[in-house]
Structure formats: C-alpha cells, structure tokens
Motif scaffolding. Structure first.
Motif, PDB file in Angstrom:
ATOM      1  N   ARG A 143       0.858  -1.184   0.000  1.00 36.77           N
ATOM      2  CA  ARG A 143       0.000   0.000   0.000  1.00 36.77           C
ATOM      3  C   ARG A 143       0.893   1.233   0.000  1.00 36.77           C
ATOM      4  O   ARG A 143       1.914   1.254   0.685  1.00 36.77           O
ATOM      5  N   PRO A 144       0.529   2.286  -0.726  1.00 39.54           N
ATOM      6  CA  PRO A 144       1.352   3.491  -0.745  1.00 39.54           C
ATOM      7  C   PRO A 144       1.400   4.156   0.625  1.00 39.54           C
ATOM      8  O   PRO A 144       0.413   4.149   1.369  1.00 39.54           O
ATOM      9  N   ASP A 145       2.538   4.751   0.959  1.00 41.27           N
ATOM     10  CA  ASP A 145       2.690   5.431   2.242  1.00 41.27           C
ATOM     11  C   ASP A 145       1.715   6.591   2.380  1.00 41.27           C
ATOM     12  O   ASP A 145       1.217   6.877   3.472  1.00 41.27           O
ATOM     13  N   ALA A 146       1.441   7.279   1.275  1.00 41.64           N
ATOM     14  CA  ALA A 146       0.564   8.448   1.314  1.00 41.64           C
ATOM     15  C   ALA A 146      -0.895   8.095   1.038  1.00 41.64           C
ATOM     16  O   ALA A 146      -1.720   8.977   0.839  1.00 41.64           O
ATOM     17  N   GLY A 147      -1.230   6.806   1.014  1.00 45.79           N
ATOM     18  CA  GLY A 147      -2.605   6.384   0.741  1.00 45.79           C
ATOM     19  C   GLY A 147      -2.850   6.032  -0.701  1.00 45.79           C
ATOM     20  O   GLY A 147      -3.540   5.070  -1.004  1.00 45.79           O
ATOM     21  N   VAL A 148      -2.281   6.820  -1.625  1.00 45.01           N
ATOM     22  CA  VAL A 148      -2.397   6.545  -3.048  1.00 45.01           C
ATOM     23  C   VAL A 148      -1.092   6.927  -3.724  1.00 45.01           C
ATOM     24  O   VAL A 148      -0.311   7.725  -3.206  1.00 45.01           O
ATOM     25  N   SER A 149      -0.826   6.331  -4.881  1.00 46.31           N
ATOM     26  CA  SER A 149       0.352   6.662  -5.672  1.00 46.31           C
ATOM     27  C   SER A 149       0.095   6.238  -7.111  1.00 46.31           C
ATOM     28  O   SER A 149      -0.599   5.242  -7.351  1.00 46.31           O
ATOM     29  N   THR A 150       0.653   6.962  -8.059  1.00 46.90           N
ATOM     30  CA  THR A 150       0.482   6.588  -9.456  1.00 46.90           C
ATOM     31  C   THR A 150       1.509   5.552  -9.902  1.00 46.90           C
ATOM     32  O   THR A 150       1.477   5.113 -11.053  1.00 46.90           O
ATOM     33  N   SER A 151       2.404   5.139  -8.998  1.00 42.76           N
ATOM     34  CA  SER A 151       3.368   4.073  -9.279  1.00 42.76           C
ATOM     35  C   SER A 151       3.664   3.343  -7.980  1.00 42.76           C
ATOM     36  O   SER A 151       4.018   3.966  -6.974  1.00 42.76           O
ATOM     37  N   LEU A 152       3.487   2.039  -7.980  1.00 40.54           N
ATOM     38  CA  LEU A 152       3.676   1.245  -6.768  1.00 40.54           C
ATOM     39  C   LEU A 152       4.218  -0.125  -7.139  1.00 40.54           C
ATOM     40  O   LEU A 152       3.620  -0.833  -7.952  1.00 40.54           O
ATOM     41  N   ASN A 153       5.375  -0.481  -6.581  1.00 43.24           N
ATOM     42  CA  ASN A 153       5.970  -1.797  -6.829  1.00 43.24           C
ATOM     43  C   ASN A 153       6.171  -2.070  -8.320  1.00 43.24           C
ATOM     44  O   ASN A 153       6.042  -3.203  -8.779  1.00 43.24           O
ATOM     45  N   GLY A 154       6.481  -1.014  -9.066  1.00 44.15           N
ATOM     46  CA  GLY A 154       6.674  -1.179 -10.500  1.00 44.15           C
ATOM     47  C   GLY A 154       5.403  -1.264 -11.302  1.00 44.15           C
ATOM     48  O   GLY A 154       5.440  -1.540 -12.503  1.00 44.15           O
ATOM     49  N   VAL A 155       4.260  -1.014 -10.663  1.00 44.35           N
ATOM     50  CA  VAL A 155       2.957  -1.080 -11.331  1.00 44.35           C
ATOM     51  C   VAL A 155       2.487   0.328 -11.671  1.00 44.35           C
ATOM     52  O   VAL A 155       2.493   1.222 -10.809  1.00 44.35           O
ATOM     53  N   THR A 156       2.077   0.539 -12.898  1.00 51.90           N
ATOM     54  CA  THR A 156       1.424   1.773 -13.313  1.00 51.90           C
ATOM     55  C   THR A 156       0.184   1.427 -14.127  1.00 51.90           C
ATOM     56  O   THR A 156       0.159   0.426 -14.839  1.00 51.90           O
ATOM     57  N   ILE A 157      -0.834   2.267 -14.003  1.00 52.88           N
ATOM     58  CA  ILE A 157      -2.083   2.071 -14.742  1.00 52.88           C
ATOM     59  C   ILE A 157      -2.495   3.423 -15.300  1.00 52.88           C
ATOM     60  O   ILE A 157      -2.498   4.434 -14.582  1.00 52.88           O
ATOM     61  N   THR A 158      -2.826   3.452 -16.569  1.00 54.74           N
ATOM     62  CA  THR A 158      -3.285   4.689 -17.198  1.00 54.74           C
ATOM     63  C   THR A 158      -4.636   4.483 -17.845  1.00 54.74           C
ATOM     64  O   THR A 158      -4.987   3.369 -18.265  1.00 54.74           O
ATOM     65  N   PHE A 159      -5.410   5.568 -17.925  1.00 48.68           N
ATOM     66  CA  PHE A 159      -6.692   5.578 -18.611  1.00 48.68           C
ATOM     67  C   PHE A 159      -6.600   6.648 -19.693  1.00 48.68           C
ATOM     68  O   PHE A 159      -6.528   7.844 -19.390  1.00 48.68           O
ATOM     69  N   ASN A 160      -6.542   6.209 -20.941  1.00 47.35           N
ATOM     70  CA  ASN A 160      -6.296   7.118 -22.070  1.00 47.35           C
ATOM     71  C   ASN A 160      -5.071   7.993 -21.808  1.00 47.35           C
ATOM     72  O   ASN A 160      -5.064   9.200 -22.082  1.00 47.35           O
ATOM     73  N   GLY A 161      -4.046   7.374 -21.250  1.00 50.30           N
ATOM     74  CA  GLY A 161      -2.787   8.053 -21.019  1.00 50.30           C
ATOM     75  C   GLY A 161      -2.692   8.810 -19.715  1.00 50.30           C
ATOM     76  O   GLY A 161      -1.602   9.298 -19.358  1.00 50.30           O
ATOM     77  N   VAL A 162      -3.794   8.930 -18.958  1.00 49.47           N
ATOM     78  CA  VAL A 162      -3.777   9.638 -17.675  1.00 49.47           C
ATOM     79  C   VAL A 162      -3.429   8.647 -16.571  1.00 49.47           C
ATOM     80  O   VAL A 162      -4.110   7.622 -16.405  1.00 49.47           O
ATOM     81  N   ALA A 163      -2.365   8.934 -15.803  1.00 46.70           N
ATOM     82  CA  ALA A 163      -1.942   8.038 -14.728  1.00 46.70           C
ATOM     83  C   ALA A 163      -3.010   7.969 -13.642  1.00 46.70           C
ATOM     84  O   ALA A 163      -3.558   8.989 -13.218  1.00 46.70           O
ATOM     85  N   ALA A 164      -3.310   6.756 -13.183  1.00 42.60           N
ATOM     86  CA  ALA A 164      -4.367   6.539 -12.204  1.00 42.60           C
ATOM     87  C   ALA A 164      -3.779   6.278 -10.825  1.00 42.60           C
ATOM     88  O   ALA A 164      -2.743   5.615 -10.693  1.00 42.60           O
ATOM     89  N   PRO A 165      -4.418   6.767  -9.759  1.00 41.33           N
ATOM     90  CA  PRO A 165      -3.959   6.493  -8.399  1.00 41.33           C
ATOM     91  C   PRO A 165      -4.164   5.022  -8.041  1.00 41.33           C
ATOM     92  O   PRO A 165      -5.254   4.472  -8.237  1.00 41.33           O
ATOM     93  N   ILE A 166      -3.120   4.398  -7.518  1.00 48.26           N
ATOM     94  CA  ILE A 166      -3.175   3.003  -7.074  1.00 48.26           C
ATOM     95  C   ILE A 166      -3.279   2.983  -5.557  1.00 48.26           C
ATOM     96  O   ILE A 166      -2.551   3.687  -4.862  1.00 48.26           O
ATOM     97  N   LEU A 167      -4.183   2.171  -5.027  1.00 45.55           N
ATOM     98  CA  LEU A 167      -4.390   2.088  -3.589  1.00 45.55           C
ATOM     99  C   LEU A 167      -3.796   0.820  -2.980  1.00 45.55           C
ATOM    100  O   LEU A 167      -3.520   0.786  -1.778  1.00 45.55           O
ATOM    101  N   TYR A 168      -3.615  -0.230  -3.815  1.00 47.25           N
ATOM    102  CA  TYR A 168      -3.191  -1.533  -3.266  1.00 47.25           C
ATOM    103  C   TYR A 168      -2.739  -2.408  -4.412  1.00 47.25           C
ATOM    104  O   TYR A 168      -3.310  -2.359  -5.507  1.00 47.25           O
ATOM    105  N   THR A 169      -1.705  -3.216  -4.170  1.00 41.58           N
ATOM    106  CA  THR A 169      -1.291  -4.224  -5.153  1.00 41.58           C
ATOM    107  C   THR A 169      -0.954  -5.527  -4.441  1.00 41.58           C
ATOM    108  O   THR A 169      -0.498  -5.539  -3.298  1.00 41.58           O
ATOM    109  N   SER A 170      -1.187  -6.622  -5.137  1.00 47.16           N
ATOM    110  CA  SER A 170      -0.712  -7.948  -4.730  1.00 47.16           C
ATOM    111  C   SER A 170      -0.640  -8.785  -6.000  1.00 47.16           C
ATOM    112  O   SER A 170      -0.951  -8.298  -7.088  1.00 47.16           O
TER     113      SER A 170
END
Length: 457
Positions: free
Chosen positions: A244-271
């Motif tokens: 989980r991101p330290d600040a609650g959300v992050s647009t990059s976490l553990n090497g994971v990025t997600i975009t919607f039509n090129g706009v970076a999306a906030p990630i809340l959790y990865t596994s």
C-alpha cells in the motif's frame, strides 16, 4: 427414436453428427441419475444449490427439481447405446447452452455457471469466478472421447445475471453459443447485462489481466465512471507481497502503473492477483477509455490493456461481504430470516456498525457508503484524500439527507445519510443518485428495531 433423459428431464443446447452418423448432444439436466459412462471426464453429480425460497403457502406442496448441471453425450447412429457420456458442472448450479466441434474432433462447450469450482477454473483468480450471486458465461474444451478437459475460461465482464436477477434459480436461456476457430480460440455469443453479445475466448494463452470489478459489490464491469474505484484481478499482475502506498495513493507502486487514455491513475493496493485503482476524473465526457496495465518488477513483465465504455455515473452501494457470498441469490440471512434484499455496510446513528445483532432504531439516521457517483460540485480531485466531510452537490432521491466525502478516504468514495423508516426487522432502501447508470438494482437492506416506548408508572 429414443429418449435420453432422467427423472427431472434434460434440455439439449447443442448437437453435432460425426462422419459415422453418431450424435453428440450437450445441454443441461436436473436429473442426478442422468446416464454417464465409465472413464468419462465427470461421472458424479455434485450440484447442491439450495431450493428457492417460498414466500407463500401454495395449496399443494411444491416439488423443486435438483440444481442443474451440464452434460455431453455421444450416442451411436442406431440410437441403441451410449458411446460415452459425461457430466460437466460443479457444486452449485451450471448449464451448457452451446456446443461445437473443431476439425480434430475436440468438443467446445459454452454455458453459464454459478459455481466457483467449475472444472478447469483453478488457475483463474477467485474474484473473477462465478458465484451464486453472479452467473457468468464460460467456454471449455473436451477431448474427442470426453475423457479429459482443457482449462476452462470465463467470459469476463458479461454476467448473465446478478443478485436479484439470479434469484429465480433459473438460467438466462438465451444462453451462450459458440464457434471454434482454427487457432484454437473460440467466439462465444450470448446475452449479458454489461457488455455486447460477442466475446473472443483464448483457451491456450489467456491474458494475465483477467477481469475488472466494482469493489463495492464485486460485479464485473465493462463500463466505468469518472472517479470510480475499481478492483483488477489477474494472475501475476504485480509482485506477490501486498503493498500500500505510504501516502494512501500513488500513481506508481511496486513497478505497477495504470493509465486511462494516457492519464496516470492512483493506485491504492497491489498484490499478485489484485490491484485497487481509481479511475481519473479527467476522463469525464469521453465515450470510451483504454486502460493500460504495466507491471515491470516481475520475472515476466505485464503489459496488457482493456477498452471500457465511459458513463457519467455508475452508483453502487458497498455491501456486507455476507451478502455478496450469500448462497441464496439476492438475499441476506439474519437469524433464520432471509429478506429478498442485500445488507449494506451501514453505520447506525451512534456510529456503530449495523448488523443483525445490532440493529438501528426505526426513525433514526443511518449512513451507507457509495462508489461511482461521478463528478460532483465542488469538484473532487483524482487521488485526493478527503480531509473533511465536504457536502457534495449531486442530485439524489428524497430519502437521502446529504451526500459527503468520507474523511480519511480517497475521493470517489462517498457516504449518504438518510432517515430510516419502518417499525423493525429488515428495512429496504432504494438508492438513486442522479441519472445513475448501474449494473444491478441499488436496493439494499439495513436491520432495524422498533423505537422504545415510554411508559407512565
């Protein structure tokens, strides 16, 4: 002519004839003793869905047939004997509604399932499998002699029914039909509530990003709203260790990025099998969006995409996990009582969690939580953590007193307060926010008790 059936019948969904005149039939049956042959893929009937709830008292007893399961049978050309016969189903309720053969004699079957343990689904994340409250289409492939089966695939994002729509314990008889292609993939066509009628299913090399779901109610989606929270399920789509991101959300976490039509999306959790993400508000006004998932901190990097339609709102109510996993579709059990509604995660007026054992007082205020209400006034920022319970100006039904952000939570989650009516027991609430587009009826239930009566000595 000959009968091919059991004590509760059998309904064919597909038929083929081979070069020797032998007939292959596939379909669904409610007959536990439907004839099978030794050495076939599945010879045991294991469906055990509960009987439908009876809300009235008929003049004579109702005989409910056993739950359905799929069958595939090969009958000789004379109609005098079975060459082989197998069941194809699992522990809840399933049906085969389409069948086709390829040039090698492999048997492709398509149908609908509400069993998370359907044969061949073990490699699919649990969040993408069928459950009693969400019937999904599937495609599988049997060997020419029906002694083995390749891993099955779910037709993602196309539930045939959800919650109340599954409550009759029947099936969408429009079903799924299919045609095999020379490369081993199959084209499945059917009727779903959330997508177009055609899907391409790859039984040899399925993608690692499996499905997109609403975290409030676990419904698989093919549409998204600006600001909506999503759960992505897949196989090896992020490093296995939960993060989980330290600040609650992050647009990059553990090497994971997600975009919607090129706009970076906030990630809340990865596994390894799950990623929680927020759809950027910046997509508002667009008709479709390409969601791109990139995950690089893996032995085999992920770079996959899905195209989703955009809607202004897609309001859903966060449900009690027991309601999502209820064995009786569309119902939540409470002390032996099963109202035909779904229990919401709700807070009583004193801030305690609303439960069957801790009901709200009739006439008090209660709070439920919403996802997907779309753009608001004042505008919420993508990925922002709400500091206060800001009142959000959105059109809503008269029962709701106000809608606010949730302090400490990411924008996109909101809470709605309303005055609770009723005298006790299960109090249904219909939730309508604006011209909301939703993939299931937003009728939920909260537990209530009668207000105390003042007595005069």
């Amino acid at each position: 002519a000959t009968y091919l059936t059991g004590s509760f019948g059998a309904t064919p969904g597909g038929m083929a004839v081979d070069s020797d005149g032998n007939v292959i039939l596939a379909g669904m049956t409610n007959s536990p003793e439907y004839p099978v042959t030794s050495g076939a893929f599945q010879t045991e009937y294991i469906a055990n869905a509960p009987a439908p709830l009876q809300t009235d008292k008929p003049p004579r007893p109702i005989v409910n047939p056993p739950p359905s399961t799929g069958f595939v049978t090969k009958l000789n050309a004379a109609g005098t004997a079975l060459i082989w016969s197998t069941l194809f189903g699992a522990s809840y309720r399933d049906a085969i509604t389409g069948m086709a053969l390829d040039r090698s004699g492999n048997i492709y079957i398509a149908g609908s399932s509400r069993s998370s343990d359907l044969p061949g689904l073990s490699a699919i994340p649990e969040g993408c499998r069928p459950i009693p409250n969400q019937e999904l289409g599937f495609v599988a492939r049997l060997s020419p002699d029906a002694s083995s089966a390749a891993p099955a695939q779910v037709v993602y994002g196309a539930p045939s029914c959800t919650y109340f729509g599954c409550a009759d314990n029947g099936f969408n008889n429009a079903g799924w039909s299919l045609a095999p292609r020379q490369d081993g993939t199959a084209v499945a066509a059917g009727v779903g509530i959330s997508t177009g009628p055609v899907a391409l299913v790859d039984l040899f090399a399925p993608g690692r990003l499996a499905c997109v779901a609403d975290p409030a109610n676990n419904i698989q989606l093919t549409t998204v709203a600006p600001g909506q929270l999503l759960t992505l399920f897949g196989t090896g789509i992020a490093p296995m260790e939960a993060a989980r991101p330290d600040a609650g959300v992050s647009t990059s976490l553990n090497g994971v990025t997600i975009t919607f039509n090129g706009v970076a999306a906030p990630i809340l959790y990865t596994s390894g099998e799950q990623i929680n993400v927020q759809v950027p508000y910046e997509i508002a006004g667009q008709t479709s969006v390409r969601m791109q998932l990139t995950s690089v901190n893996l032995s085999s990097a992920v770079d996959e995409s899905k195209t989703l339609a955009v809607v202004p709102q897609q309001v859903s109510v966060f449900l009690d996990p027991e309601a999502i996993l209820s064995a009786v579709p569309g119902s939540t059990l409470c002390g032996g009582f099963a109202p035909f509604t779904l229990h919401a995660i709700a807070l009583n007026a004193d801030g305690t969690l609303n439960t069957c054992e801790n009901p709200a007082i009739a006439g008090s205020k209660i709070t439920i939580f919403l996802n997907g209400i779309g753009p608001t006034s004042p505008a919420q920022q993508t990925g922002a953590i709400s500091a206060t319970a800001t009142v959000l100006n959105v059109a809503h039904d008269a029962k709701i007193i106000q809608v606010t952000g949730v302090p400490g939570s990411v924008s996109g989650i909101s809470e709605a307060q309303f005055q609770l009516y009723g005298t006790g027991g299960a109090s249904p609430v219909d939730v309508s926010v604006g011209d909301s587009f939703s993939e299931l009826p937003n009728r939920v239930v909260v537990w209530t008790k009668a207000a105390p009566v003042n007595t005069i000595p």
